[in-house]
Structure formats: C-alpha cells, structure tokens
Design an enzyme around this catalytic site. Structure first.
Site, PDB file in Angstrom:
ATOM      1  CE  LYS A  10      12.165  34.587  19.474  1.00  0.00           C
ATOM      2  NZ  LYS A  10      11.756  33.525  20.437  1.00  0.00           N
ATOM      3  CE1 TYR A  50      16.101  34.051  23.821  1.00  0.00           C
ATOM      4  CE2 TYR A  50      17.392  33.683  21.839  1.00  0.00           C
ATOM      5  CZ  TYR A  50      16.233  34.135  22.457  1.00  0.00           C
ATOM      6  OH  TYR A  50      15.214  34.680  21.714  1.00  0.00           O
ATOM      7  CG  ASN A 113       8.237  32.346  20.262  1.00  0.00           C
ATOM      8  OD1 ASN A 113       9.296  32.698  19.768  1.00  0.00           O
ATOM      9  ND2 ASN A 113       8.029  32.338  21.568  1.00  0.00           N
ATOM     10  CG  HIS A 116      13.603  38.497  22.292  1.00  0.00           C
ATOM     11  ND1 HIS A 116      13.704  37.604  23.329  1.00  0.00           N
ATOM     12  CD2 HIS A 116      14.132  39.675  22.735  1.00  0.00           C
ATOM     13  CE1 HIS A 116      14.288  38.228  24.368  1.00  0.00           C
ATOM     14  NE2 HIS A 116      14.552  39.473  24.029  1.00  0.00           N
ATOM     15  CD  GLU A 127      16.986  40.933  26.106  1.00  0.00           C
ATOM     16  OE1 GLU A 127      16.790  39.950  26.839  1.00  0.00           O
ATOM     17  OE2 GLU A 127      16.059  41.489  25.482  1.00  0.00           O
TER      18      GLU A 127
END
Ligand code: IDP
Ligand code: MG
Length: 141
Positions: A10, A50, A113, A116, A127
């Site tokens: 990320k 998302y 965080n 993913h 995905e």
C-alpha cells in the site's frame, strides 16, 4: 485458483521505502511472484476495488488513501496461497498483529496498514483479474 492470491504493497509502505523489505518477506516465505506492477490508482479504481466495503464508515478514508500514491500490486503463488499470505501479513490492526508479521513490522496504522491480502480464493481470482490480464501472469512450470 486455490494456489494464487493477490497482494498490494500500500502507499504508506511504498512511501516509507519498505517495498524491498516486503518483497524479501514474500520471497523468503516461499511465494512465487507471477506478476507485479507499480501503479497509482485513481479514486474510481480504488472505489471499484473496495466496492464490498462501500457501506463501511471507513470507505472514504480507505479509497482516498489507496489512491493517494504509488502502490505495488502483485499476483502470488504458493500452496494454500490465500491463507499463507494472510498469515504472513497479520491482523488488520497492526496493534493486534503477531510478532514477525508484515503489518506488525511495517504498518503505520489501522487504515494505513502496509499491505492487502485476498480473503478467499474467489476474491483472489477477481482481484488478480482487476489488475492483470491472463497473459501478464508468468508461469514457470
Ligand atoms: P483486511 O485488509 O485485513 O482484509 P478489511 O476488513 O477487509 O481488512 O478492511 C480493508 C482495509 O480497510 C484494511 O486493510 C484497512 O486498510 C481499512 N480498514 C479496515 N478497518 C478500518 C477502520 O476501522 N478504520 C480505518 N480503516 C480501516
Ligand atoms: Mg479484506
């Protein structure tokens, strides 16, 4: 697709220069990288990726963050890849992530965080297809 999963390094982790360290974890944990690219998502792309979270209170924050800078998207292969990658990254909240996990070591916060990971084989397939064409996935077999 049971042996494939989808990962993102990320924007917080890319900005913090952890891409190489996270690549090393991926490789040392025994994953094969089938494909990888550095890209910056548009807000619309992040909202699409998302979409399952669109009713959640953090959807706006999440999609703004995920489109805020470069990230690395990866298609990974390993036996039981989905579960193996979830174990390698640790709990969503880095404060709850186990010692030695990527989120424990590199995450900034609950929202930012570091990585993913897909939560099921079905979602891994969707995905991967969101970011890669079939011909971009390299098979070494
Ligand atoms: P996961 O990434 O561990 O599968 P999900 O529940 O699917 O966790 O949430 C997707 C992402 O949304 C998380 O990785 C995190 O970036 C963000 N997120 C989850 N819960 C919160 C929250 O309570 N506040 C802010 N961001 C959150
Ligand atoms: Mg999830």
């Amino acid at each position: 697709m049971t042996n494939k999963t989808f990962a993102i390094i990320k924007p917080d982790a890319v900005n913090n220069r952890y891409t190489g360290k996270i690549y090393d974890r991926i490789l040392q944990t025994g994953f094969t990288i089938l494909s990888a690219k550095l890209l910056k998502m548009t807000l619309a792309q992040a909202e699409g990726f998302y979409a399952v979270h669109r009713e959640r209170p953090f959807y706006g924050e999440l999609t703004t963050f995920m489109s805020s800078g470069a990230c690395m998207v990866l298609a990974l292969e390993k036996e039981n890849a989905v579960a193996a990658w979830r174990e390698t990254i640790g709990a969503t909240n880095p404060e709850e992530a186990a010692e030695g996990t990527i989120r424990k070591d590199f995450a900034t916060s609950l929202g930012e965080n570091a990585v993913h990971g897909s939560d099921s084989d079905e979602n891994a397939e969707k995905e991967i297809a969101f970011f890669f064409t079939e011909s971009e996935l390299i098979s070494n077999k």
